[in-house]
Design a protein around this motif. Structure first.
Motif: not given
Length: 470
Positions: A1-15, A25-26, A44-48
């Motif tokens: 399973m590929q690990k993705i880091l989401i960086i955003d100050d807006e909680k709704l966008i992250r959700l 499947g991410f 965490e060393r994400p993949d993207s």
């Protein structure tokens, strides 16, 4: 399973992004700011990374730069609004993988992420392969700075189709380097053929290289393929290049340029697709300058030149190579020899190794045969000092000037003794014969402790008198 880091100050966008990506499947990690991301990322060393361009405190560009310092290969996808597209394009020049506009379609974001992750996996695979290749080459050739430079040259030229000249003293590993280049090349699955020019009679060289037809010469009872034909689509190593006659140099130049060979007795050319690697234990440029080797052939074969240093110029490789050969010899001879004592290693490092790596391998192999209790000790290398007459005792080797002085003193001593014998010890007559003054003769008699007959002649046995020849 590929690990993705989401960086955003807006909680709704992250959700929103989390729900989309988890359904595909991410695995998702979130950070609400650039500073949070910098703390999470190393753990965490994400993949993207999906990175919002506009955030308070630390914007996307600054965050990206700092993430790239931690991992230059990480693919970062910028998430931006329509009005910020020019800025997003600029981030690609700074190292971003791509950008997507906010509220993207599911297919678009998944496609972009999959491509980014695939790119990262490919880069990591190439890096692992390069590391494995480099480790393998160091195991074969050594770990000194000199050999690391050679390894880099091998990696640079292997994938090309350059013709190569490998030069170095006997035993430095020219054939191993040639085989390694072939193994790393696009021709690796094709034949690798070695031709030793020093082992083929001059009258048979053309036939061996290019083949012959039946009846082409006396004894040619059937058609025979040449080495170039056997090596088709692969690599041919022409070893001992310096032994090739001027006539065969001309033939080889024609083959290298026209990619065609003519078997002896045939007028029909055979197309040949062969990479040529040549090896020589001489400096081929010097042979060219001395008119012993064709200049045009040198330029044709020497598209890339690798010069292997002798072992005595990279002594830091000796302990490593010795332990490698120790392991190989132990397996071959079925002996549990695991170690070389420090003193034995010192002896190996002091030896000049005229036979280079090949000689070192043979010496270690012989020492393992003699060894007991799993350790190679100095006494197991006695044959080395015996064979080379005390190679490591530099105190026995005098400078040439000192040797000349010693020889001169010995000749002088013999001349004085002979003059005294002729004159039955008459120093005045002896000085005359030697064409030196009397006082000088007395000084030299004392200096050399000259004896005449059975008597020792020293200054103490003669009175101090003035020089009669003054």
């Amino acid at each position: 399973m590929q690990k993705i880091l989401i960086i955003d100050d807006e909680k709704l966008i992250r959700l929103l992004l989390r729900e989309i990506l988890q359904s595909k499947g991410f695995s998702i990690i979130e950070a609400s700011s650039g500073r949070d991301a910098l703390e999470i990322f190393p753990k965490e060393r994400p993949d993207s990374v999906l990175l919002d361009l506009k955030m308070p405190d630390m914007d996307g560009i600054e965050t990206m730069r700092k993430l790239k310092k931690i991992d230059p290969e990480i693919p970062i996808i910028i998430v931006t609004a329509y009005g910020d597209i020019p800025t997003a394009v600029e981030t690609i020049k700074l190292g971003a993988y791509d950008f997507i506009v906010k509220s993207p379609s599911t297919d678009s974001i998944v496609l972009t992420l999959n491509r980014a992750v695939e790119k990262l996996e490919l880069e990591r695979a190439v890096k692992r392969l390069n590391t494995a290749v480099e480790t393998s080459l160091e195991w074969l050739l050594g770990r000194s700075d000199a050999m690391k430079r050679i390894i880099q040259q091998i990696k640079q030229v292997a994938q090309s189709d350059f013709s190569i000249i490998i030069q170095g003293e006997t035993g430095t590993g020219k054939s191993i380097v040639a085989q390694t280049i072939h193994n790393l090349s696009k021709r690796a699955e094709k034949p690798f053929v070695t031709v030793d020019m020093g082992a083929i009679p001059e009258s048979l060289v053309e036939s061996e290289l290019f083949g012959h037809e039946k009846g082409a010469f006396t004894g040619a009872e059937k058609k025979k393929k040449g080495f170039f034909d056997v090596a088709d689509s692969g690599t041919i190593l022409i070893d001992e290049l310096q032994n090739m006659s001027p006539f065969m140099q001309s033939k080889l130049l024609s083959v290298a340029e026209k990619k065609k060979t003519y078997p002896l007795g045939s007028t029909q050319p055979i197309h040949t697709d062969v990479r040529i690697i040549a090896a020589t234990n001489t400096e081929i440029k010097r042979n060219v300058m001395e008119k012993k080797f064709r200049e045009d052939l040198f330029f044709r074969l020497g598209e890339f030149i690798i010069s292997l240093p002798p072992l005595r110029k990279r002594i830091e490789d000796i302990p490593f190579l010795a332990h490698r050969f120790l392991t190989e010899a132990g397996a071959e001879l079925n002996k549990q020899t695991r170690e070389i004592s420090d003193t034995a290693v010192t002896i190996l490092m002091q030896y000049p190794w005229p036979g280079n790596v090949r000689e070192l391998k043979n010496v270690v192999r012989r020492a393992v045969l003699f060894s007991d209790n799993g350790i190679v000790r100095p006494e197991h290398l006695d044959f080395l000092t015996e064979d080379k007459c005390g190679f490591n005792d530099t105190s026995r080797v005098l400078p040439l000037k000192e040797l000349s002085a010693m020889a001169a003193r010995e000749v002088e001593k013999k001349a004085i003794k002979h003059a005294l014998d002729l004159t039955k010890g008459n120093k005045t007559k002896a000085a005359s014969i030697l064409q030196i003054d009397y006082k000088t003769l007395l000084t030299k008699i004392k200096e050399h402790s000259v004896t005449s007959g059975n008597r020792s002649i020293t200054m103490e046995r003669f009175p101090q008198v003035s020089d009669p020849f003054k």
